[in-house]
Design a protein around this motif. Sequence first.
Motif, PDB file in Angstrom:
ATOM      1  N   ASP A   1      12.810  11.625  -1.268  1.00 26.23           N
ATOM      2  CA  ASP A   1      13.447  11.263  -2.533  1.00 26.23           C
ATOM      3  C   ASP A   1      14.701  10.417  -2.313  1.00 26.23           C
ATOM      4  OD1 ASP A   1      11.512  12.607  -3.885  1.00 26.23           O
ATOM      5  OD2 ASP A   1      12.713  14.380  -4.323  1.00 26.23           O
ATOM      6  N   PHE A   2      15.521  10.819  -1.337  1.00 21.66           N
ATOM      7  CA  PHE A   2      16.756  10.079  -1.088  1.00 21.66           C
ATOM      8  C   PHE A   2      16.452   8.678  -0.566  1.00 21.66           C
ATOM      9  CE2 PHE A   2      20.501   8.918   1.435  1.00 21.66           C
ATOM     10  CZ  PHE A   2      21.496   9.107   0.480  1.00 21.66           C
ATOM     11  N   LEU A   3      15.467   8.562   0.319  1.00 20.43           N
ATOM     12  CA  LEU A   3      15.068   7.251   0.816  1.00 20.43           C
ATOM     13  C   LEU A   3      14.529   6.374  -0.310  1.00 20.43           C
ATOM     14  CD1 LEU A   3      13.279   8.325   4.131  1.00 20.43           C
ATOM     15  CD2 LEU A   3      15.521   7.248   3.917  1.00 20.43           C
ATOM     16  N   ALA A   4      13.830   6.985  -1.247  1.00 16.01           N
ATOM     17  CA  ALA A   4      13.306   6.226  -2.387  1.00 16.01           C
ATOM     18  C   ALA A   4      14.435   5.655  -3.240  1.00 16.01           C
ATOM     19  CB  ALA A   4      12.393   7.118  -3.234  1.00 16.01           C
ATOM     20  N   ARG A   5      15.536   6.423  -3.383  1.00 17.36           N
ATOM     21  CA  ARG A   5      16.685   5.915  -4.138  1.00 17.36           C
ATOM     22  C   ARG A   5      17.312   4.716  -3.421  1.00 17.36           C
ATOM     23  NH1 ARG A   5      14.605   9.586  -6.305  1.00 17.36           N
ATOM     24  NH2 ARG A   5      13.323   7.780  -6.849  1.00 17.36           N
ATOM     25  N   ILE A   6      17.384   4.799  -2.092  1.00 16.60           N
ATOM     26  CA  ILE A   6      17.911   3.667  -1.319  1.00 16.60           C
ATOM     27  C   ILE A   6      17.039   2.437  -1.540  1.00 16.60           C
ATOM     28  CG2 ILE A   6      18.202   2.783   1.034  1.00 16.60           C
ATOM     29  CD1 ILE A   6      19.198   5.486   1.878  1.00 16.60           C
ATOM     30  N   ALA A   7      15.724   2.620  -1.505  1.00 19.01           N
ATOM     31  CA  ALA A   7      14.804   1.496  -1.710  1.00 19.01           C
ATOM     32  C   ALA A   7      14.969   0.896  -3.106  1.00 19.01           C
ATOM     33  CB  ALA A   7      13.365   1.963  -1.500  1.00 19.01           C
ATOM     34  N   GLU A   8      15.172   1.722  -4.110  1.00 23.73           N
ATOM     35  CA  GLU A   8      15.342   1.229  -5.476  1.00 23.73           C
ATOM     36  C   GLU A   8      16.617   0.399  -5.620  1.00 23.73           C
ATOM     37  OE1 GLU A   8      15.223   4.659  -7.931  1.00 23.73           O
ATOM     38  OE2 GLU A   8      13.099   5.047  -7.594  1.00 23.73           O
TER      39      GLU A   8
ATOM     40  N   PHE B   1       7.820  -6.765  -2.272  1.00 23.79           N
ATOM     41  CA  PHE B   1       8.339  -8.068  -1.859  1.00 23.79           C
ATOM     42  C   PHE B   1       9.214  -7.947  -0.613  1.00 23.79           C
ATOM     43  CE2 PHE B   1      11.836  -6.554  -4.509  1.00 23.79           C
ATOM     44  CZ  PHE B   1      12.958  -6.953  -3.798  1.00 23.79           C
ATOM     45  N   GLY B   2       9.201  -6.758   0.006  1.00 25.17           N
ATOM     46  CA  GLY B   2      10.002  -6.589   1.212  1.00 25.17           C
ATOM     47  C   GLY B   2       9.841  -5.212   1.811  1.00 25.17           C
ATOM     48  N   LEU B   3      10.412  -5.060   2.998  1.00 24.58           N
ATOM     49  CA  LEU B   3      10.402  -3.781   3.699  1.00 24.58           C
ATOM     50  C   LEU B   3      11.749  -3.547   4.364  1.00 24.58           C
ATOM     51  CD1 LEU B   3       7.022  -3.424   5.668  1.00 24.58           C
ATOM     52  CD2 LEU B   3       7.844  -1.948   3.833  1.00 24.58           C
ATOM     53  N   LEU B   4      12.204  -2.308   4.280  1.00 22.42           N
ATOM     54  CA  LEU B   4      13.356  -1.845   5.038  1.00 22.42           C
ATOM     55  C   LEU B   4      12.838  -0.920   6.136  1.00 22.42           C
ATOM     56  CD1 LEU B   4      16.260  -0.876   2.596  1.00 22.42           C
ATOM     57  CD2 LEU B   4      16.521  -2.115   4.748  1.00 22.42           C
ATOM     58  N   VAL B   5      13.303  -1.115   7.343  1.00 21.87           N
ATOM     59  CA  VAL B   5      12.867  -0.281   8.466  1.00 21.87           C
ATOM     60  C   VAL B   5      14.078   0.416   9.063  1.00 21.87           C
ATOM     61  CG1 VAL B   5      11.642  -0.218  10.656  1.00 21.87           C
ATOM     62  CG2 VAL B   5      11.069  -1.961   8.963  1.00 21.87           C
TER      63      VAL B   5
ATOM     64  N   ALA C   1      12.907   2.577  19.385  1.00 18.58           N
ATOM     65  CA  ALA C   1      12.538   3.201  18.107  1.00 18.58           C
ATOM     66  C   ALA C   1      11.477   4.273  18.346  1.00 18.58           C
ATOM     67  CB  ALA C   1      12.022   2.143  17.141  1.00 18.58           C
ATOM     68  N   THR C   2      11.875   5.528  18.229  1.00 17.23           N
ATOM     69  CA  THR C   2      10.939   6.643  18.413  1.00 17.23           C
ATOM     70  C   THR C   2      10.409   7.160  17.087  1.00 17.23           C
ATOM     71  OG1 THR C   2      12.063   7.306  20.454  1.00 17.23           O
ATOM     72  CG2 THR C   2      10.653   8.946  19.413  1.00 17.23           C
ATOM     73  N   SER C   3      11.301   7.317  16.107  1.00 17.25           N
ATOM     74  CA  SER C   3      10.871   7.716  14.761  1.00 17.25           C
ATOM     75  C   SER C   3      11.329   6.656  13.768  1.00 17.25           C
ATOM     76  CB  SER C   3      11.425   9.086  14.385  1.00 17.25           C
ATOM     77  OG  SER C   3      12.845   9.065  14.320  1.00 17.25           O
ATOM     78  N   LEU C   4      10.550   6.516  12.691  1.00 14.32           N
ATOM     79  CA  LEU C   4      10.783   5.445  11.722  1.00 14.32           C
ATOM     80  C   LEU C   4      10.764   5.960  10.290  1.00 14.32           C
ATOM     81  CD1 LEU C   4       8.200   2.817  13.083  1.00 14.32           C
ATOM     82  CD2 LEU C   4      10.657   2.813  13.540  1.00 14.32           C
ATOM     83  N   ALA C   5      11.520   5.263   9.449  1.00 12.96           N
ATOM     84  CA  ALA C   5      11.386   5.403   7.996  1.00 12.96           C
ATOM     85  C   ALA C   5      11.177   3.996   7.469  1.00 12.96           C
ATOM     86  CB  ALA C   5      12.628   6.033   7.385  1.00 12.96           C
ATOM     87  N   ILE C   6      10.062   3.769   6.802  1.00 14.23           N
ATOM     88  CA  ILE C   6       9.722   2.440   6.296  1.00 14.23           C
ATOM     89  C   ILE C   6       9.719   2.497   4.774  1.00 14.23           C
ATOM     90  CG2 ILE C   6       7.997   0.620   6.272  1.00 14.23           C
ATOM     91  CD1 ILE C   6       7.116   1.484   8.999  1.00 14.23           C
TER      92      ILE C   6
ATOM     93  N   SER D   1       0.815  -1.224   0.000  1.00 12.77           N
ATOM     94  CA  SER D   1       0.000   0.000   0.000  1.00 12.77           C
ATOM     95  C   SER D   1       0.846   1.271   0.000  1.00 12.77           C
ATOM     96  CB  SER D   1      -0.920   0.013   1.222  1.00 12.77           C
ATOM     97  OG  SER D   1      -0.182   0.243   2.426  1.00 12.77           O
ATOM     98  N   LEU D   2       2.122   1.157   0.363  1.00 16.16           N
ATOM     99  CA  LEU D   2       2.990   2.339   0.416  1.00 16.16           C
ATOM    100  C   LEU D   2       3.432   2.722  -0.998  1.00 16.16           C
ATOM    101  CD1 LEU D   2       5.276   1.453   3.472  1.00 16.16           C
ATOM    102  CD2 LEU D   2       3.373   3.067   3.426  1.00 16.16           C
ATOM    103  N   THR D   3       3.072   3.902  -1.416  1.00 17.28           N
ATOM    104  CA  THR D   3       3.492   4.374  -2.735  1.00 17.28           C
ATOM    105  C   THR D   3       4.819   5.126  -2.662  1.00 17.28           C
ATOM    106  OG1 THR D   3       2.171   6.384  -2.452  1.00 17.28           O
ATOM    107  CG2 THR D   3       1.134   4.520  -3.572  1.00 17.28           C
ATOM    108  N   GLU D   4       5.273   5.421  -1.431  1.00 16.33           N
ATOM    109  CA  GLU D   4       6.551   6.092  -1.200  1.00 16.33           C
ATOM    110  C   GLU D   4       6.992   5.761   0.218  1.00 16.33           C
ATOM    111  OE1 GLU D   4       4.780  10.423   0.216  1.00 16.33           O
ATOM    112  OE2 GLU D   4       5.627  10.198  -1.788  1.00 16.33           O
TER     113      GLU D   4
END
Length: 239
Positions: free
Chosen positions: A222-229, A202-206, A177-182, A153-156
């Motif tokens: 944007d930078f996190l999206a590049r890491i995910a790619e 097919f996966g998640l990075l936390v 863990a107080t703040s998260l980037a998923i 469901s996450l588009t970004e």
Amino acid sequence: MPNSFTSTSAIGSPITEDDIANYLANTPEFFERHAELLAAVHLNSPHSQRTVSLQERQAALLRDKIRMLEQRIMDMIRNVNENMVLSDKLLLWARSLLLNADALALPQLIADEIADQFSVPQVGIKVWGVAPPYATQPFALGVSEDAKSFATSLTEPFCGVNTGLEAINWLTEPQAATSLAILPLRPVMPGVPAANGVVPAFGLLVLASPDAQRFTSTMGTDFLARIAELASAALSTLR
């Protein structure tokens, strides 16, 4: 013959400050004819209790404007330098993935290198739908169908406070863990079917931090999206 400023048309309509301002703005030769006013008119200084001439006040305004422009330039330079540092770290991280020859070690390598290169206190990773040789590995186990649906469901990348999502249990110290980037991980290969226009994850990075301001809902992703790619591309060897 009266000039436009002293026209008799002003008799029935009092002259306003706007009229005077417009006249001076449209009649620059006024100060050529009355140059003595530049030195004779005194205004309150914004920086002290004394009065200053019109020329001094103008010079002060120009200095303030120059200081503002200098600050903006410094901010731009600082942003450029920070972006260059991040780009260098991203290249080092990507290089470590390319040099890895052990597919089993890849998910943990991705997490460890993110933690090291980007100073993230905790990083967790899970993948599913992997090839049979990897299906029993720890990184492919312990993910519910709800978590898989949430990932798709996450588009970004999602950034914000820890609200007790399942993914925090993949961390070594969930309570810290107080703040998260998923970051959702998606196939980058052509021909992968999409459901309702969204390619299934097919996966998640936390990424987690004890600092509530490290990952906020207002930050750019944007930078996190590049890491995910890049992570998604590297992990394609497991599928």
